[in-house]
Design an enzyme around this catalytic site. Sequence first.
Site, PDB file in Angstrom:
ATOM      1  N   HIS A   1       0.802  -1.235   0.000  1.00 38.12           N
ATOM      2  CA  HIS A   1       0.000   0.000   0.000  1.00 38.12           C
ATOM      3  C   HIS A   1       0.833   1.282   0.000  1.00 38.12           C
ATOM      4  O   HIS A   1       0.349   2.338  -0.412  1.00 38.12           O
ATOM      5  CB  HIS A   1      -0.981   0.003   1.182  1.00 38.12           C
ATOM      6  CG  HIS A   1      -0.360   0.295   2.510  1.00 38.12           C
ATOM      7  ND1 HIS A   1       0.249  -0.669   3.279  1.00 38.12           N
ATOM      8  CD2 HIS A   1      -0.257   1.450   3.217  1.00 38.12           C
ATOM      9  CE1 HIS A   1       0.701  -0.128   4.399  1.00 38.12           C
ATOM     10  NE2 HIS A   1       0.410   1.155   4.387  1.00 38.12           N
TER      11      HIS A   1
ATOM     12  N   GLU B   1       3.700   5.296  -3.264  1.00 34.85           N
ATOM     13  CA  GLU B   1       3.789   6.625  -2.641  1.00 34.85           C
ATOM     14  C   GLU B   1       5.195   6.935  -2.158  1.00 34.85           C
ATOM     15  O   GLU B   1       5.651   8.085  -2.239  1.00 34.85           O
ATOM     16  CB  GLU B   1       2.803   6.698  -1.461  1.00 34.85           C
ATOM     17  CG  GLU B   1       2.704   8.074  -0.823  1.00 34.85           C
ATOM     18  CD  GLU B   1       1.620   8.132   0.257  1.00 34.85           C
ATOM     19  OE1 GLU B   1       1.668   9.050   1.079  1.00 34.85           O
ATOM     20  OE2 GLU B   1       0.732   7.255   0.260  1.00 34.85           O
ATOM     21  N   ASP B   2       5.932   5.914  -1.678  1.00 36.43           N
ATOM     22  CA  ASP B   2       7.199   6.172  -0.988  1.00 36.43           C
ATOM     23  C   ASP B   2       8.443   5.619  -1.693  1.00 36.43           C
ATOM     24  O   ASP B   2       9.557   5.793  -1.194  1.00 36.43           O
ATOM     25  CB  ASP B   2       7.157   5.578   0.424  1.00 36.43           C
ATOM     26  CG  ASP B   2       6.088   6.229   1.290  1.00 36.43           C
ATOM     27  OD1 ASP B   2       5.708   7.365   0.986  1.00 36.43           O
ATOM     28  OD2 ASP B   2       5.642   5.590   2.259  1.00 36.43           O
TER      29      ASP B   2
ATOM     30  N   ASP C   1      -4.574   0.278   7.654  1.00 33.44           N
ATOM     31  CA  ASP C   1      -3.412   1.176   7.659  1.00 33.44           C
ATOM     32  C   ASP C   1      -3.528   2.190   8.787  1.00 33.44           C
ATOM     33  O   ASP C   1      -2.593   2.410   9.566  1.00 33.44           O
ATOM     34  CB  ASP C   1      -3.319   1.863   6.294  1.00 33.44           C
ATOM     35  CG  ASP C   1      -2.184   2.871   6.214  1.00 33.44           C
ATOM     36  OD1 ASP C   1      -1.124   2.636   6.838  1.00 33.44           O
ATOM     37  OD2 ASP C   1      -2.348   3.896   5.526  1.00 33.44           O
TER      38      ASP C   1
END
Length: 635
Positions: free
Chosen positions: A82, A86-87, A147
């Site tokens: 997840h 994004e990272d 999350d």
Amino acid sequence: MEKNYNQIIQERANHVFEVMAQRVSSEDLNKIKEAFELAQKAHAPQIRKSGEPYILHPIAVATIVAEEMWLGANPVCAAFLHDVVEDTPYTFEDIRQQFGDDVAFLVKVVTKKPNKEYEYSKQLDNYRQILNSVQYDIRAVLVKLADRLHNMRTLASMRPDKQMKIAGETDYFYAPLANRLGLYNIKTELENLSFRFRCPDEYEEISSLIAKHVETNRENLETFKTQIEETLAETGIKAKVKVDYRRPFSLWRKMQKYGDDFTHLKYRHFIEIVFADNQSHLSEKEMAMKIYCILTDRFKEKHGSMSNYIDSPKENGYQSIHVKLLPDFGRWQEVHISSWRMTRQSQLGCVAERTEGNIQNWIEKFRKVLHDTIGSAKHNEKYMEDIRATFYNDDIQVFTPKGKKVILPQGATVIDFAYELHTELGDHAKYARINGRLEPITSALRRGDVVEIFIDETLHPGEDWSQYAHTYKARKSIRRYRESIPHSNLCRCEECNPIPGEEVIGIRNSVISDLVTIHRRDCQQAITMASSYGDDVVSVDFMVDETLYPVIISVRAVDRHHLFIDLTDCITNTLGLSMESFNTKTTHNIVVCKIRLGVHSNSELKTIINHISAIEGVDEVKRLRQDEADYMLYD
């Protein structure tokens, strides 16, 4: 001693694999392992605020999705992945190629979009993105909740300002969302973790009081628990009985709601009875009622305390029989009776019965309201308030006279009920009968009320209706009507309350240049403003229209027989006006009346004063300023 993180990482990942191996194919299990391996590789250089390897966070989220939510292979893969897009340098296309469209879609929904400029704010845009996914696939929202849950469980490592931000988001959005999805355990944990970090002193104080309460009541409650177990065992019923103490946030909320301190708060705990499924030919309801009957034969029941949430489950799917019983130590105890299936339902909510039809039913509950709010560009600034109105913590069931069930948030009013039935009914609601009793449409409703609405086609939503509306549908309808009314750039001074026909002036607003406030020329506020900001004084045309302006008049008269009747006859029959209120006070044969009514103009007000002045015994009639109206009856 330095931790062996490689061993910890592998052990925790293996636990996820073991949980999933019991319910997925070997092919899906390999897919899950590949998702972990990619996440581990992508996050290898990263460290969390706590100093731990970042990969422990995706593993924890995957554990929640697998073990606490009982979801399938693809959501577990998405949980591992997840944060990858994004990272890290990996893209959605990378995930799609290796794991397929479904996993890529789930990851995309839970990935925050990197924007230099947000339409409203980073947080609100993120909420919109998450909720929009409910229309298509609820699993993405569940991964996001997992999350958030792990982030809250590890929030202690964050700075206090970050703790407040994340805890505030959780309390405002994620915990109510979990509640509406029927995920009781997750909702409860999120609420309490949020409370712990938002209000640490209050949290610790209540936690300490709960611990003392547990110790003080341990012996009595254990005895009561044993008596229940023995009573049920004598009849051959297999059931688990336990004492469940309410959490700090739940008790804090009750303290706020009822104004009680902890010591005087009722039902700080409850007794939970969970009976085994399929142990007799009886249905779940019949078994629950059998237990209820057995216990009320053994213990005294508090009159009117039984609530049947089996026939009328809460909107989040909760089912149980609640009753208050009096044990030998002489204090009423709240008892919940439910089957194992019902308790599982309350823990897993919308995914308890993991069938396509079941999931689809839950999605349909949100689809329309989310579609309306998300698609309404005009009202996006109120988006989250509208959405939160659908995620209320508790709900009530009320009924039409024909027995139709209507589910509303706790605290809902007749206005909400009317709009829930039909927009036209809400728009023209005049008054109601609640259980046969005449009540205004602003009245709050209680569980089980029977409500009948009466309308007047000439009536429309008033300015104050919004403060009595709790549902999205009611708020939207009221707002729609109010915004359809042409708005003037003129507003009236709240001190002098001018009406058309009086001598008035306008004073331009120093901040909003096209907004002008109308004042009577003798208004002290206007005089002060004109003396200091003379350039802002403007001429205005304050014309008569259909608007009714509230005024309060004072009548002083000699008391006599039929005076009240003559006054009301003059106002209602002769002048054809409606009175909002009529207050009187008599002192040594002198009557002072305060009458509130609506007028169109100053000339109409003069006509009213002249007619009332002509009544026998009336000595003085005048319009009151608001401050005079507030105090004249109490001098």
